[in-house]
Design an enzyme around this catalytic site. Structure first.
Site, PDB file in Angstrom:
ATOM      1  N   ARG A 162     -14.725  55.857  -1.023  1.00 55.41           N
ATOM      2  CA  ARG A 162     -16.072  55.589  -1.529  1.00 55.41           C
ATOM      3  C   ARG A 162     -16.001  57.276  -2.565  1.00 55.41           C
ATOM      4  NH1 ARG A 162     -19.560  55.209  -2.323  1.00 55.41           N
ATOM      5  NH2 ARG A 162     -21.673  54.972  -0.489  1.00 55.41           N
TER       6      ARG A 162
ATOM      7  N   TYR B 161     -34.121  40.663   2.413  1.00 52.21           N
ATOM      8  CA  TYR B 161     -34.212  41.295   1.233  1.00 52.21           C
ATOM      9  C   TYR B 161     -34.811  41.283   0.548  1.00 52.21           C
ATOM     10  CZ  TYR B 161     -30.880  43.756   5.001  1.00 52.21           C
ATOM     11  OH  TYR B 161     -30.750  44.135   5.761  1.00 52.21           O
TER      12      TYR B 161
ATOM     13  N   ARG C 186     -17.912  43.916  10.293  1.00 52.32           N
ATOM     14  CA  ARG C 186     -18.001  45.133   9.973  1.00 52.32           C
ATOM     15  C   ARG C 186     -15.716  46.210  10.403  1.00 52.32           C
ATOM     16  NH1 ARG C 186     -22.531  47.022   7.239  1.00 52.32           N
ATOM     17  NH2 ARG C 186     -24.678  44.488   7.021  1.00 52.32           N
TER      18      ARG C 186
ATOM     19  N   ASP D  22     -20.792  41.906   0.283  1.00 51.16           N
ATOM     20  CA  ASP D  22     -22.533  42.092   0.390  1.00 51.16           C
ATOM     21  C   ASP D  22     -23.499  40.906   1.192  1.00 51.16           C
ATOM     22  OD1 ASP D  22     -24.187  44.412   2.449  1.00 51.16           O
ATOM     23  OD2 ASP D  22     -25.276  43.809   0.987  1.00 51.16           O
TER      24      ASP D  22
ATOM     25  N   ARG E  19     -16.620  51.950   6.981  1.00 47.78           N
ATOM     26  CA  ARG E  19     -17.098  53.450   6.834  1.00 47.78           C
ATOM     27  C   ARG E  19     -16.441  54.189   7.961  1.00 47.78           C
ATOM     28  NH1 ARG E  19     -23.199  53.413   6.117  1.00 47.78           N
ATOM     29  NH2 ARG E  19     -22.970  51.625   7.368  1.00 47.78           N
TER      30      ARG E  19
HETATM   31  O1  CP3 Z   1     -15.830  44.221   6.318  1.00 49.00           O
HETATM   32  C1  CP3 Z   1     -16.743  43.841   7.039  1.00 49.00           C
HETATM   33  O2  CP3 Z   1     -17.650  43.210   8.042  1.00 49.00           O
HETATM   34  C2  CP3 Z   1     -16.665  42.846   5.627  1.00 49.00           C
HETATM   35  C3  CP3 Z   1     -17.763  43.119   4.791  1.00 49.00           C
HETATM   36  C4  CP3 Z   1     -20.082  43.320   4.780  1.00 49.00           C
HETATM   37  C5  CP3 Z   1     -20.584  44.420   4.130  1.00 49.00           C
HETATM   38  N1  CP3 Z   1     -21.605  43.690   4.698  1.00 49.00           N
HETATM   39  C6  CP3 Z   1     -20.049  46.155   3.483  1.00 49.00           C
HETATM   40  C7  CP3 Z   1     -21.167  46.660   3.444  1.00 49.00           C
HETATM   41  C8  CP3 Z   1     -19.940  42.452   5.280  1.00 49.00           C
HETATM   42  C9  CP3 Z   1     -20.355  41.010   5.960  1.00 49.00           C
HETATM   43  C10 CP3 Z   1     -21.649  43.031   5.395  1.00 49.00           C
HETATM   44  C11 CP3 Z   1     -22.449  42.018   5.362  1.00 49.00           C
HETATM   45  C12 CP3 Z   1     -24.256  42.331   6.098  1.00 49.00           C
HETATM   46  N2  CP3 Z   1     -24.581  43.493   4.909  1.00 49.00           N
HETATM   47  C13 CP3 Z   1     -25.166  42.030   6.889  1.00 49.00           C
HETATM   48  C14 CP3 Z   1     -24.696  40.814   7.125  1.00 49.00           C
HETATM   49  C15 CP3 Z   1     -24.102  41.199   8.521  1.00 49.00           C
HETATM   50  C16 CP3 Z   1     -25.301  42.052   9.619  1.00 49.00           C
HETATM   51  O3  CP3 Z   1     -25.166  43.615   9.618  1.00 49.00           O
HETATM   52  O4  CP3 Z   1     -26.121  41.859  10.559  1.00 49.00           O
HETATM   53  C17 CP3 Z   1     -26.358  42.858   6.294  1.00 49.00           C
HETATM   54  C18 CP3 Z   1     -27.828  41.998   7.379  1.00 49.00           C
HETATM   55  C19 CP3 Z   1     -26.047  43.454   5.086  1.00 49.00           C
HETATM   56  C20 CP3 Z   1     -27.179  44.267   4.326  1.00 49.00           C
HETATM   57  C21 CP3 Z   1     -26.336  46.048   4.484  1.00 49.00           C
HETATM   58  N3  CP3 Z   1     -25.412  46.137   3.497  1.00 49.00           N
HETATM   59  C22 CP3 Z   1     -26.788  47.142   4.812  1.00 49.00           C
HETATM   60  C23 CP3 Z   1     -28.103  46.989   6.300  1.00 49.00           C
HETATM   61  C24 CP3 Z   1     -26.276  48.042   4.218  1.00 49.00           C
HETATM   62  C25 CP3 Z   1     -26.451  49.505   4.662  1.00 49.00           C
HETATM   63  C26 CP3 Z   1     -26.616  49.735   5.867  1.00 49.00           C
HETATM   64  C27 CP3 Z   1     -24.690  49.577   7.121  1.00 49.00           C
HETATM   65  O5  CP3 Z   1     -24.746  48.764   7.212  1.00 49.00           O
HETATM   66  O6  CP3 Z   1     -23.568  49.419   5.678  1.00 49.00           O
HETATM   67  C28 CP3 Z   1     -25.764  47.089   3.109  1.00 49.00           C
HETATM   68  C29 CP3 Z   1     -24.468  48.142   2.956  1.00 49.00           C
HETATM   69  C30 CP3 Z   1     -22.540  47.663   3.334  1.00 49.00           C
HETATM   70  N4  CP3 Z   1     -22.400  46.528   3.236  1.00 49.00           N
HETATM   71  C31 CP3 Z   1     -21.987  49.019   3.399  1.00 49.00           C
HETATM   72  C32 CP3 Z   1     -20.668  47.987   3.532  1.00 49.00           C
HETATM   73  C33 CP3 Z   1     -18.843  48.145   3.873  1.00 49.00           C
HETATM   74  C34 CP3 Z   1     -21.757  50.621   3.539  1.00 49.00           C
HETATM   75  C35 CP3 Z   1     -22.202  50.329   1.824  1.00 49.00           C
HETATM   76  C36 CP3 Z   1     -21.322  52.428   1.926  1.00 49.00           C
HETATM   77  O7  CP3 Z   1     -19.893  52.629   1.332  1.00 49.00           O
HETATM   78  O8  CP3 Z   1     -22.415  53.214   1.611  1.00 49.00           O
END
Ligand code: CP3
Length: 340
Positions: free
Chosen positions: A36, A147, A23, A72, A27
């Site tokens: 954002r 999901y 990640r 995502d 953020r």
């Molecule tokens: O830098 C990186 O790793 C690349 C980007 C990335 C995102 N999501 C961007 C994102 C990656 C690899 C993911 C994968 C992801 N998304 C997973 C697998 C990894 C893990 O955490 O186990 C999962 C379960 C998700 C589902 C998801 N997407 C959630 C639960 C959320 C909200 C909470 C959170 O952790 O951010 C998201 C939204 C999301 N995905 C954001 C980002 C940068 C936040 C969005 C925002 O800017 O508001």
């Protein structure tokens, strides 16, 4: 040309351990938060130009050895015919809850699956100009289904687990379809420039070992075989799954990445020197600040033999993490001198 990450993944002896951060494109970065303010998360994901900028943000700021494409876990599901929105995590307003809904899912062809993601990868590949390797990713069939079936994130995905017990045949079809989609999607990402791909088993750890073995593992195995068969280096990541570590280590992936709850040094002793392992700092050590982050990194480096180890966190970096903590981890990794 920095291909330390890829050389480690191939099992080669390297002059230092590679490092990237799960990640890392998100953020905790002020430049991400600024972008954002102008665009929703969906807008960022839909635009290859903006996604490429976000992917490169951590690379412009830090000496990391890999960039992970900004997308995502749920990016590919619209190609299945399912609508997803973000609040802030993925939300499915019409969840997939029975055999009929599973039957209606159409497995898309590779080029139909989130084409903005391969487009982002090609842009990033050019702009990286060899500064770091490029990583693509996809969800494991179970973690995408979490999901799709539950409808939104949670702690234990009870409806998903209930579907598995209520209709194991339909659940198996769902796993098959999602595994096939993820395999095609990962191969497209490799064609577009990803040096390697990581499969995220973010939620499999909520199952018992026996249930995961019987209902999920065969599908993950097939997914990895297919992707590897296409010549793509693969990393298998599992969150919250110390009880599955031995099984996970035997999956056909080039490396295994585990969360901070797992005893990575113990696993190294058990598996021997050959398996490439990735992880597994507690993201909370970075949240705590640069000194605790440095100490935790030094402890990990001392406990893990240096070859075939990719340094990373055990799960995603927390949004409130001070940026100095990231630098402290990098400094600790770079300060280590490996004897050839
Ligand atoms: O830098 C990186 O790793 C690349 C980007 C990335 C995102 N999501 C961007 C994102 C990656 C690899 C993911 C994968 C992801 N998304 C997973 C697998 C990894 C893990 O955490 O186990 C999962 C379960 C998700 C589902 C998801 N997407 C959630 C639960 C959320 C909200 C909470 C959170 O952790 O951010 C998201 C939204 C999301 N995905 C954001 C980002 C940068 C936040 C969005 C925002 O800017 O508001």
């Amino acid at each position: 040309m920095n291909d330390l990450y890829l050389r480690t993944l191939r099992g080669e002896t390297t002059e230092r351990r590679p490092l990237w951060i799960m990640r890392q494109a998100g953020r905790y970065l002020p430049e991400y938060r600024a972008l954002r303010k102008e665009h929703s998360f969906e807008e960022l994901c839909a635009s290859p130009e903006l996604s490429a900028q976000v992917t490169l943000m951590p690379i412009e700021r830090y000496a990391l050895d890999a960039a992970i494409v900004f997308a995502d876990l749920m990016s590919p599901v619209s190609a299945l015919g399912v609508d997803v929105r973000f609040d802030p995590g993925p939300v499915i307003d019409k969840p997939i809850r029975d055999a009929a809904a599973i039957r209606a899912l159409r497995v898309p062809e590779g080029p139909e699956i989130a084409p903005e993601v391969p487009a982002t990868l090609s842009l990033v590949k050019d702009r990286l100009a060899g500064r770091a390797n490029l990583v693509g990713f996809a969800g494991s069939p179970f973690s995408i289904a979490a999901y799709l079936v539950q409808g939104r994130g949670g702690k234990d995905f009870a409806l998903l687990r209930a579907l598995l017990f209520e209709d194991p045949v339909a659940f198996g079809r769902l796993m098959e379809k999602l595994a096939q989609m993820s395999a095609r999607y990962l191969i497209e990402q490799h064609k577009a420039g990803a040096d390697a791909v990581q499969v995220f088993e973010s939620w499999g750890g909520i199952l018992s070992l026996d249930t995961w073995r019987a209902h999920v593992k065969p599908h993950v195995e097939r997914l990895l075989q297919e992707v590897r068969g296409a010549g793509v280096p693969t990393v298998m990541f599992a969150n919250g799954a110390p009880h599955m570590a031995e099984d996970l280590a035997k999956l056909p992936a080039d490396a295994l990445a585990l969360c901070w709850r797992c005893d990575l040094p113990g696993l190294r002793k058990q598996l021997g020197p050959d398996k490439v392992l990735q992880g597994n700092l507690d993201p909370a050590a970075l949240l705590a600040g640069p000194e605790p982050a440095r100490r935790a990194t030094e402890e990990l480096l001392a406990a893990m033999p240096p070859q075939r180890h990719i340094v990373n966190l055990g799960h995603g970096i927390q949004p409130e993490t001070p940026m100095e903590s990231v630098q402290a981890v990098i400094d600790a990794v770079h300060a280590e001198e490996l004897v050839a």
